[in-house]
Design a protein around this motif. Sequence first.
Motif, PDB file in Angstrom:
ATOM      1  N   ALA A 324       0.864  -1.198   0.000  1.00 48.89           N
ATOM      2  CA  ALA A 324       0.000   0.000   0.000  1.00 48.89           C
ATOM      3  C   ALA A 324       0.888   1.231   0.000  1.00 48.89           C
ATOM      4  N   LEU A 325       0.631   2.131  -0.914  1.00 53.72           N
ATOM      5  CA  LEU A 325       1.378   3.392  -0.993  1.00 53.72           C
ATOM      6  C   LEU A 325       0.363   4.524  -0.954  1.00 53.72           C
ATOM      7  N   LEU A 326       0.449   5.352   0.080  1.00 59.83           N
ATOM      8  CA  LEU A 326      -0.544   6.414   0.275  1.00 59.83           C
ATOM      9  C   LEU A 326       0.095   7.753  -0.051  1.00 59.83           C
ATOM     10  N   ALA A 327      -0.426   8.422  -1.073  1.00 62.22           N
ATOM     11  CA  ALA A 327       0.155   9.690  -1.527  1.00 62.22           C
ATOM     12  C   ALA A 327      -0.057  10.779  -0.483  1.00 62.22           C
ATOM     13  N   CYS A 328       0.990  11.573  -0.251  1.00 62.42           N
ATOM     14  CA  CYS A 328       0.929  12.600   0.791  1.00 62.42           C
ATOM     15  C   CYS A 328       0.905  14.025   0.235  1.00 62.42           C
ATOM     16  N   ALA A 329       0.599  14.196  -1.010  1.00 60.76           N
ATOM     17  CA  ALA A 329       0.368  15.506  -1.636  1.00 60.76           C
ATOM     18  C   ALA A 329       1.645  16.291  -1.950  1.00 60.76           C
ATOM     19  N   ASP A 330       2.754  15.947  -1.289  1.00 57.72           N
ATOM     20  CA  ASP A 330       3.996  16.697  -1.529  1.00 57.72           C
ATOM     21  C   ASP A 330       5.009  15.853  -2.304  1.00 57.72           C
ATOM     22  N   GLY A 331       4.559  14.736  -2.859  1.00 55.38           N
ATOM     23  CA  GLY A 331       5.481  13.869  -3.605  1.00 55.38           C
ATOM     24  C   GLY A 331       6.021  12.738  -2.764  1.00 55.38           C
ATOM     25  N   SER A 332       5.842  12.807  -1.469  1.00 59.85           N
ATOM     26  CA  SER A 332       6.246  11.667  -0.635  1.00 59.85           C
ATOM     27  C   SER A 332       5.035  10.754  -0.437  1.00 59.85           C
ATOM     28  N   ALA A 333       5.247   9.617   0.207  1.00 50.43           N
ATOM     29  CA  ALA A 333       4.140   8.674   0.424  1.00 50.43           C
ATOM     30  C   ALA A 333       4.373   7.894   1.713  1.00 50.43           C
TER      31      ALA A 333
END
Length: 363
Positions: A324-333
């Motif tokens: 599972a990879l959850l996008a964090c809006a700033d390019g990180s996850a």
Amino acid sequence: MQTNIRNAPLVLVGAGHAHLVSLRHWVTQGYRAPAGSLMINPEPQAWYSGMMPGLIAGRFQSEQCQVPLAGLCAAVGLELVCSKLSELNADTGLLELADGQTIEFETLSLNSGAAAPTPFEHDQSLQLLGAKPFPGFIHQWQSWLSSPPRQLAILGGGAAGFELAVALRISFPDTLLDLFSSRTLLSGHPPRLARLARARLKHAQVTLHENQPIDSITDGQLYVQSSAVLQPQAVILATGTAAPAWQRRCGLDCDADGFIRINPQLQSLSHPSIFASGDCASLPDTPHSGVYAVRQGGVLGDNLMAQIKGTALKTYQPQPSALALLACADGSALLSYGSLATEGRLAGKLKDWLDLRFMRQMT
Ligand SMILES: Cc1cc2nc3c(=O)[nH]c(=O)nc-3n(C[C@H](O)[C@H](O)[C@H](O)COP(=O)(O)OP(=O)(O)OC[C@H]3O[C@@H](n4cnc5c(N)ncnc54)[C@H](O)[C@@H]3O)c2cc1C
């Protein structure tokens, strides 16, 4: 008596993730659908869910998140019909479309997804906006860009609710954002992932309400156990999956929630000439998620062709666990796999690489 019935040897309903993978598989295998076969989807493009939070966060453009269907369908001999299935009679093999067409099929494949449920009473006093279907969500989000809402409540403490909350912060820097989770945040993941997510939400100034199942909406207020907890301008639903009404009355064997029960060959348990995959289907050990729908796509593509030719079907085996990879809006996850949970730029790069690779394969 029914008139103007169109006959189709094969009908694909919904350009979901599994069908996209099936069609791309047919292109690489050189398969063509029998003459007169159809793909039915409301829009001439399919949206890829993995990149939607990145679109909201301004990291992607709409076109990057869409698969145009006309070329893909033409490449495998399918006619694209831009409409919606409104009724299915599994026993007679008839489909009714929203545009009034009636279609008689020999083989049917359903990959029409699911919308977010509204698991509470509401008096229509607040706008409820499902995160899915995506076209409706994107349309409302775009209109909010010129007139941002004062306060938004996001319901759903899973991956989609988290990703949307941090992405909406970028779109609407001055909007009050509240995320409601009926259980603890990200409850199906390792506890460390929830800790990392809580820190991200705090940093994004999203107010998190855990173990707060919304029971009702009355007079513009959200209620938990008869207590008014918030009066937002609108409510975004990222509350999981609900089966559409037509699935419950179509005559297919469905589970208690209305999802179509299938065997490992992806056929309906009650009607073997009807296949179902992705979020509209119900199969043990197979969560409703894009990752699982994509994996079903390859087997589905082979099995639809095998069904038409009368050859042996393949078996789909769900993977025991998924990354599972959850996008964090700033390019990180945030990343979780089994009991592992971590975060960072590298996880974000991996997510972008996987998502963009998927889109390259589809277009
Ligand atoms: C914000 C958000 C982010 C997400 N991110 C991820 C992620 O990163 N990874 C992941 O694994 N999952 C993710 N998900 C979950 C994922 O979206 C779904 O599990 C996945 O889309 C299911 O795919 P599917 O193949 O069932 O069909 P879908 O992708 O849901 O597509 C269904 C298609 O059928 C069409 N359709 C619907 N009804 C009809 C009808 N009656 N007639 C004809 N066509 C119809 C729709 O328009 C659509 O084109 C996310 C969900 C959300 C809300």
